[in-house]
Design a protein around this motif. Structure first.
Motif, PDB file in Angstrom:
ATOM      1  N   CYS A 116       0.842  -1.198   0.000  1.00  0.00           N
ATOM      2  CA  CYS A 116       0.000   0.000   0.000  1.00  0.00           C
ATOM      3  C   CYS A 116       0.875   1.244   0.000  1.00  0.00           C
ATOM      4  O   CYS A 116       1.494   1.576   1.001  1.00  0.00           O
ATOM      5  CB  CYS A 116      -0.911   0.024   1.220  1.00  0.00           C
ATOM      6  SG  CYS A 116      -1.991   1.478   1.234  1.00  0.00           S
ATOM      7  N   PRO A 124      -6.871   4.358  -1.015  1.00  0.00           N
ATOM      8  CA  PRO A 124      -7.140   3.459   0.090  1.00  0.00           C
ATOM      9  C   PRO A 124      -6.286   2.197  -0.004  1.00  0.00           C
ATOM     10  O   PRO A 124      -6.018   1.692  -1.093  1.00  0.00           O
ATOM     11  CB  PRO A 124      -8.622   3.114  -0.085  1.00  0.00           C
ATOM     12  CG  PRO A 124      -8.857   3.218  -1.564  1.00  0.00           C
ATOM     13  CD  PRO A 124      -7.945   4.326  -2.040  1.00  0.00           C
ATOM     14  N   LEU A 158      -5.754  -1.600   0.080  1.00  0.00           N
ATOM     15  CA  LEU A 158      -6.606  -2.756  -0.179  1.00  0.00           C
ATOM     16  C   LEU A 158      -6.160  -3.881   0.751  1.00  0.00           C
ATOM     17  O   LEU A 158      -5.043  -4.390   0.631  1.00  0.00           O
ATOM     18  CB  LEU A 158      -6.502  -3.175  -1.639  1.00  0.00           C
ATOM     19  CG  LEU A 158      -6.914  -2.100  -2.647  1.00  0.00           C
ATOM     20  CD1 LEU A 158      -6.747  -2.605  -4.069  1.00  0.00           C
ATOM     21  CD2 LEU A 158      -8.339  -1.622  -2.392  1.00  0.00           C
ATOM     22  N   LEU A 193     -16.062   2.363  11.049  1.00  0.00           N
ATOM     23  CA  LEU A 193     -16.974   1.766  10.081  1.00  0.00           C
ATOM     24  C   LEU A 193     -18.371   2.318  10.351  1.00  0.00           C
ATOM     25  O   LEU A 193     -18.890   2.154  11.459  1.00  0.00           O
ATOM     26  CB  LEU A 193     -16.950   0.249  10.223  1.00  0.00           C
ATOM     27  CG  LEU A 193     -17.808  -0.575   9.307  1.00  0.00           C
ATOM     28  CD1 LEU A 193     -17.382  -0.381   7.858  1.00  0.00           C
ATOM     29  CD2 LEU A 193     -17.707  -2.041   9.677  1.00  0.00           C
ATOM     30  N   THR A 223     -16.526  -7.129   3.265  1.00  0.00           N
ATOM     31  CA  THR A 223     -15.859  -6.303   2.253  1.00  0.00           C
ATOM     32  C   THR A 223     -16.491  -4.907   2.332  1.00  0.00           C
ATOM     33  O   THR A 223     -17.602  -4.691   1.866  1.00  0.00           O
ATOM     34  CB  THR A 223     -16.010  -6.902   0.847  1.00  0.00           C
ATOM     35  OG1 THR A 223     -17.391  -7.147   0.582  1.00  0.00           O
ATOM     36  CG2 THR A 223     -15.252  -8.212   0.723  1.00  0.00           C
ATOM     37  N   VAL A 224     -15.753  -3.999   2.974  1.00  0.00           N
ATOM     38  CA  VAL A 224     -16.263  -2.650   3.238  1.00  0.00           C
ATOM     39  C   VAL A 224     -15.150  -1.620   3.118  1.00  0.00           C
ATOM     40  O   VAL A 224     -13.971  -1.955   3.179  1.00  0.00           O
ATOM     41  CB  VAL A 224     -16.871  -2.538   4.657  1.00  0.00           C
ATOM     42  CG1 VAL A 224     -18.123  -3.368   4.797  1.00  0.00           C
ATOM     43  CG2 VAL A 224     -15.860  -2.890   5.715  1.00  0.00           C
ATOM     44  N   ASP A 225     -15.551  -0.362   2.980  1.00  0.00           N
ATOM     45  CA  ASP A 225     -14.625   0.763   3.068  1.00  0.00           C
ATOM     46  C   ASP A 225     -14.563   1.196   4.524  1.00  0.00           C
ATOM     47  O   ASP A 225     -15.591   1.190   5.224  1.00  0.00           O
ATOM     48  CB  ASP A 225     -15.114   1.938   2.219  1.00  0.00           C
ATOM     49  CG  ASP A 225     -15.126   1.621   0.738  1.00  0.00           C
ATOM     50  OD1 ASP A 225     -14.404   0.698   0.317  1.00  0.00           O
ATOM     51  OD2 ASP A 225     -15.849   2.302  -0.001  1.00  0.00           O
ATOM     52  N   PRO A 264      -7.318   5.622   4.891  1.00  0.00           N
ATOM     53  CA  PRO A 264      -8.478   4.983   4.311  1.00  0.00           C
ATOM     54  C   PRO A 264      -8.090   3.598   3.788  1.00  0.00           C
ATOM     55  O   PRO A 264      -6.980   3.403   3.272  1.00  0.00           O
ATOM     56  CB  PRO A 264      -8.884   5.904   3.149  1.00  0.00           C
ATOM     57  CG  PRO A 264      -8.250   7.221   3.482  1.00  0.00           C
ATOM     58  CD  PRO A 264      -6.977   6.885   4.219  1.00  0.00           C
ATOM     59  N   ALA A 265      -8.981   2.647   3.953  1.00  0.00           N
ATOM     60  CA  ALA A 265      -8.729   1.274   3.513  1.00  0.00           C
ATOM     61  C   ALA A 265     -10.008   0.642   3.010  1.00  0.00           C
ATOM     62  O   ALA A 265     -11.106   1.160   3.217  1.00  0.00           O
ATOM     63  CB  ALA A 265      -8.150   0.462   4.669  1.00  0.00           C
ATOM     64  N   LYS A 266      -9.827  -0.486   2.345  1.00  0.00           N
ATOM     65  CA  LYS A 266     -10.966  -1.243   1.829  1.00  0.00           C
ATOM     66  C   LYS A 266     -10.637  -2.717   1.991  1.00  0.00           C
ATOM     67  O   LYS A 266      -9.582  -3.166   1.538  1.00  0.00           O
ATOM     68  CB  LYS A 266     -11.200  -0.899   0.364  1.00  0.00           C
ATOM     69  CG  LYS A 266     -12.393  -1.583  -0.224  1.00  0.00           C
ATOM     70  CD  LYS A 266     -12.678  -1.090  -1.629  1.00  0.00           C
ATOM     71  CE  LYS A 266     -13.987  -1.661  -2.103  1.00  0.00           C
ATOM     72  NZ  LYS A 266     -14.493  -0.980  -3.275  1.00  0.00           N
TER      73      LYS A 266
END
Length: 157
Positions: free
Chosen positions: A44, A48, A50, A80, A130-132, A152-154
């Motif tokens: 990374c 965001p 991953l 979240l 599986t969310v942001d 930020p991540a996903k």
């Protein structure tokens, strides 16, 4: 023969040296950001991040404290839908065993103006949705952030 500490420290240095620094954001709670010199998060460079389920994410943070520090605690949570959720197994743990000076010596106390490396990680469990989300990571001294950043991540499959 290398000891465990020497091997771990060599791995950390290689990770910092050959990894690309990850762009992170200042914590919204105003925690210290100026002490952070670089952060490398596996796979990374740009948000965001991953976070693939079933993998482990590693992080190396290079920082220089502005004051002497006796003990640090790790604070990690994901926000979240506006709710902060702690990363079980990482949040609230002693950060000192994961901190190394430039010679590879682990632990606390830390001296002001000295460069340190903090290395830690977490599993991205298969049952995570599986969310942001936004991950906030801080090193706390008596519940006050010494370092703090957000990214930020996903979570992906």
């Amino acid at each position: 023969m290398f000891g465990k500490t020497a091997i771990l420290f060599t791995t950390v240095l290689c990770f910092v040296t050959f990894g690309e620094s990850t762009d992170v954001l200042k914590c919204k709670n105003g925690g210290s950001f100026d002490t952070i010199k670089s952060i490398v998060i596996t796979k990374c460079e740009q948000p965001p991040c991953l976070l693939k389920r079933g993998t482990r994410v590693e992080l190396v943070q290079q920082f220089v404290p502005e004051k002497n520090v006796e003990k640090l605690t790790t604070s990690v949570h994901a926000t979240l839908l506006g709710v902060p959720l702690p990363f079980v197994g990482v949040d609230g743990t002693d950060a000192c065993p994961n901190i190394f000076d430039a010679d590879g010596k682990p632990g606390c106390p830390l001296k002001a103006g000295t460069q340190y490396y903090y290395k830690n990680g977490f599993p991205v469990l298969n049952f995570y949705p599986t969310v942001d989300l936004v991950v906030a990571w801080a090193l706390l001294e008596n519940n006050v952030p010494l370092t703090c950043f957000e990214i930020p991540a996903k979570i992906i499959r």
